[in-house]
Scaffold this motif. Structure first.
Motif, mmCIF file in Angstrom:
data_model
loop_
_atom_site.group_PDB
_atom_site.id
_atom_site.type_symbol
_atom_site.label_atom_id
_atom_site.label_comp_id
_atom_site.label_asym_id
_atom_site.label_seq_id
_atom_site.Cartn_x
_atom_site.Cartn_y
_atom_site.Cartn_z
ATOM 1 N N THR A 16 -11.885 -0.847 2.554
ATOM 2 C CA THR A 16 -12.650 -0.346 3.691
ATOM 3 C C THR A 16 -11.961 0.864 4.311
ATOM 4 O O THR A 16 -12.601 1.885 4.587
ATOM 5 N N ILE A 17 -10.655 0.757 4.504
ATOM 6 C CA ILE A 17 -9.910 1.873 5.086
ATOM 7 C C ILE A 17 -9.933 3.073 4.157
ATOM 8 O O ILE A 17 -10.138 4.207 4.594
ATOM 9 N N ARG A 18 -9.727 2.839 2.858
ATOM 10 C CA ARG A 18 -9.772 3.959 1.907
ATOM 11 C C ARG A 18 -11.129 4.643 1.935
ATOM 12 O O ARG A 18 -11.215 5.871 1.974
ATOM 13 N N ASN A 19 -12.204 3.864 1.942
ATOM 14 C CA ASN A 19 -13.546 4.454 1.963
ATOM 15 C C ASN A 19 -13.779 5.290 3.208
ATOM 16 O O ASN A 19 -14.322 6.395 3.138
ATOM 17 N N ARG A 20 -13.364 4.772 4.360
ATOM 18 C CA ARG A 20 -13.562 5.504 5.613
ATOM 19 C C ARG A 20 -12.736 6.796 5.640
ATOM 20 O O ARG A 20 -13.234 7.843 6.056
ATOM 21 N N LEU A 21 -11.490 6.726 5.181
ATOM 22 C CA LEU A 21 -10.658 7.925 5.165
ATOM 23 C C LEU A 21 -11.183 8.949 4.159
ATOM 24 O O LEU A 21 -11.158 10.156 4.419
ATOM 25 N N THR A 22 -11.670 8.474 3.027
ATOM 26 C CA THR A 22 -12.244 9.366 2.024
ATOM 27 C C THR A 22 -13.492 10.061 2.573
ATOM 28 O O THR A 22 -13.694 11.260 2.346
ATOM 29 N N GLN A 23 -14.310 9.326 3.313
ATOM 30 C CA GLN A 23 -15.489 9.923 3.946
ATOM 31 C C GLN A 23 -15.100 11.031 4.923
ATOM 32 O O GLN A 23 -15.851 11.982 5.119
ATOM 33 N N GLU A 24 -13.918 10.904 5.521
ATOM 34 C CA GLU A 24 -13.419 11.921 6.450
ATOM 35 C C GLU A 24 -12.772 13.097 5.717
ATOM 36 O O GLU A 24 -12.325 14.053 6.337
ATOM 37 N N GLY A 25 -12.693 13.010 4.381
ATOM 38 C CA GLY A 25 -12.194 14.127 3.582
ATOM 39 C C GLY A 25 -10.731 14.042 3.176
ATOM 40 O O GLY A 25 -10.165 15.028 2.704
ATOM 41 N N PHE A 26 -10.111 12.885 3.337
ATOM 42 C CA PHE A 26 -8.699 12.729 2.986
ATOM 43 C C PHE A 26 -8.534 12.141 1.585
ATOM 44 O O PHE A 26 -9.366 11.357 1.135
ATOM 45 N N LEU A 27 -7.443 12.511 0.930
ATOM 46 C CA LEU A 27 -7.062 11.883 -0.330
ATOM 47 C C LEU A 27 -6.327 10.593 0.014
ATOM 48 O O LEU A 27 -5.461 10.589 0.886
ATOM 49 N N VAL A 28 -6.673 9.512 -0.671
ATOM 50 C CA VAL A 28 -6.088 8.209 -0.354
ATOM 51 C C VAL A 28 -5.815 7.446 -1.644
ATOM 52 O O VAL A 28 -6.629 7.461 -2.561
ATOM 53 N N LYS A 29 -4.664 6.766 -1.693
ATOM 54 C CA LYS A 29 -4.337 5.862 -2.795
ATOM 55 C C LYS A 29 -4.081 4.482 -2.212
ATOM 56 O O LYS A 29 -3.596 4.358 -1.088
ATOM 57 N N ILE A 30 -4.367 3.464 -3.006
ATOM 58 C CA ILE A 30 -4.021 2.091 -2.637
ATOM 59 C C ILE A 30 -3.096 1.557 -3.711
ATOM 60 O O ILE A 30 -3.344 1.732 -4.902
ATOM 61 N N ARG A 31 -2.019 0.885 -3.268
ATOM 62 C CA ARG A 31 -1.051 0.329 -4.214
ATOM 63 C C ARG A 31 -0.716 -1.100 -3.785
ATOM 64 O O ARG A 31 -0.310 -1.325 -2.641
ATOM 65 N N PRO A 32 -0.895 -2.064 -4.689
ATOM 66 C CA PRO A 32 -0.528 -3.442 -4.330
ATOM 67 C C PRO A 32 0.982 -3.558 -4.131
ATOM 68 O O PRO A 32 1.747 -2.995 -4.890
ATOM 69 N N ILE A 33 1.368 -4.271 -3.092
ATOM 70 C CA ILE A 33 2.790 -4.485 -2.825
ATOM 71 C C ILE A 33 3.216 -5.810 -3.430
ATOM 72 O O ILE A 33 4.147 -5.903 -4.186
ATOM 73 N N ASN A 34 2.491 -6.839 -3.023
ATOM 74 C CA ASN A 34 2.844 -8.190 -3.419
ATOM 75 C C ASN A 34 1.545 -8.911 -3.737
ATOM 76 O O ASN A 34 0.823 -9.296 -2.826
ATOM 77 N N VAL A 35 1.244 -9.045 -5.004
ATOM 78 C CA VAL A 35 -0.029 -9.612 -5.427
ATOM 79 C C VAL A 35 -0.204 -11.041 -4.924
ATOM 80 O O VAL A 35 -1.283 -11.446 -4.516
ATOM 81 N N SER A 36 0.870 -11.798 -4.873
ATOM 82 C CA SER A 36 0.750 -13.184 -4.411
ATOM 83 C C SER A 36 0.399 -13.266 -2.928
ATOM 84 O O SER A 36 -0.264 -14.196 -2.491
ATOM 85 N N LYS A 37 0.829 -12.279 -2.151
ATOM 86 C CA LYS A 37 0.502 -12.263 -0.720
ATOM 87 C C LYS A 37 -0.708 -11.389 -0.415
ATOM 88 O O LYS A 37 -1.118 -11.274 0.728
ATOM 89 N N GLN A 38 -1.241 -10.722 -1.433
ATOM 90 C CA GLN A 38 -2.417 -9.864 -1.264
ATOM 91 C C GLN A 38 -2.190 -8.760 -0.231
ATOM 92 O O GLN A 38 -3.026 -8.535 0.640
ATOM 93 N N GLN A 39 -1.064 -8.068 -0.300
ATOM 94 C CA GLN A 39 -0.808 -6.945 0.591
ATOM 95 C C GLN A 39 -0.913 -5.646 -0.194
ATOM 96 O O GLN A 39 -0.495 -5.574 -1.353
#
Length: 66
Positions: A16-39
């Motif tokens: 959701t955050i990536r989509n909103r920031l992308t709509q505002e024209g920013f480049l955004v990446k998402i990277r999993p930190i800890n898959v077991s904790k879903q962060q």
């Protein structure tokens, strides 16, 4: 260089955050930190950090009002 601006507690919030920031024209990446904790780290180019932080604050504040 990419900078972490937020750590999302779930994949859905990260998307959701990536989509909103992308709509505002920013480049955004998402990277999993800890898959077991879903962060997930949300990263943006360090040159856009100040602008993105302002928009991110608006996004987070609007999500809290639901």
């Amino acid at each position: 260089m990419w900078t972490v601006i937020y750590i999302a507690p779930t994949a859905k919030i990260a998307e959701t955050i990536r989509n909103r920031l992308t709509q505002e024209g920013f480049l955004v990446k998402i990277r999993p930190i800890n898959v077991s904790k879903q962060q997930y780290e949300i990263l943006v180019p360090s040159g856009e950090l100040e602008e993105v932080q302002e928009v991110l604050n608006n996004i987070l504040n609007s999500q809290r009002s639901y």
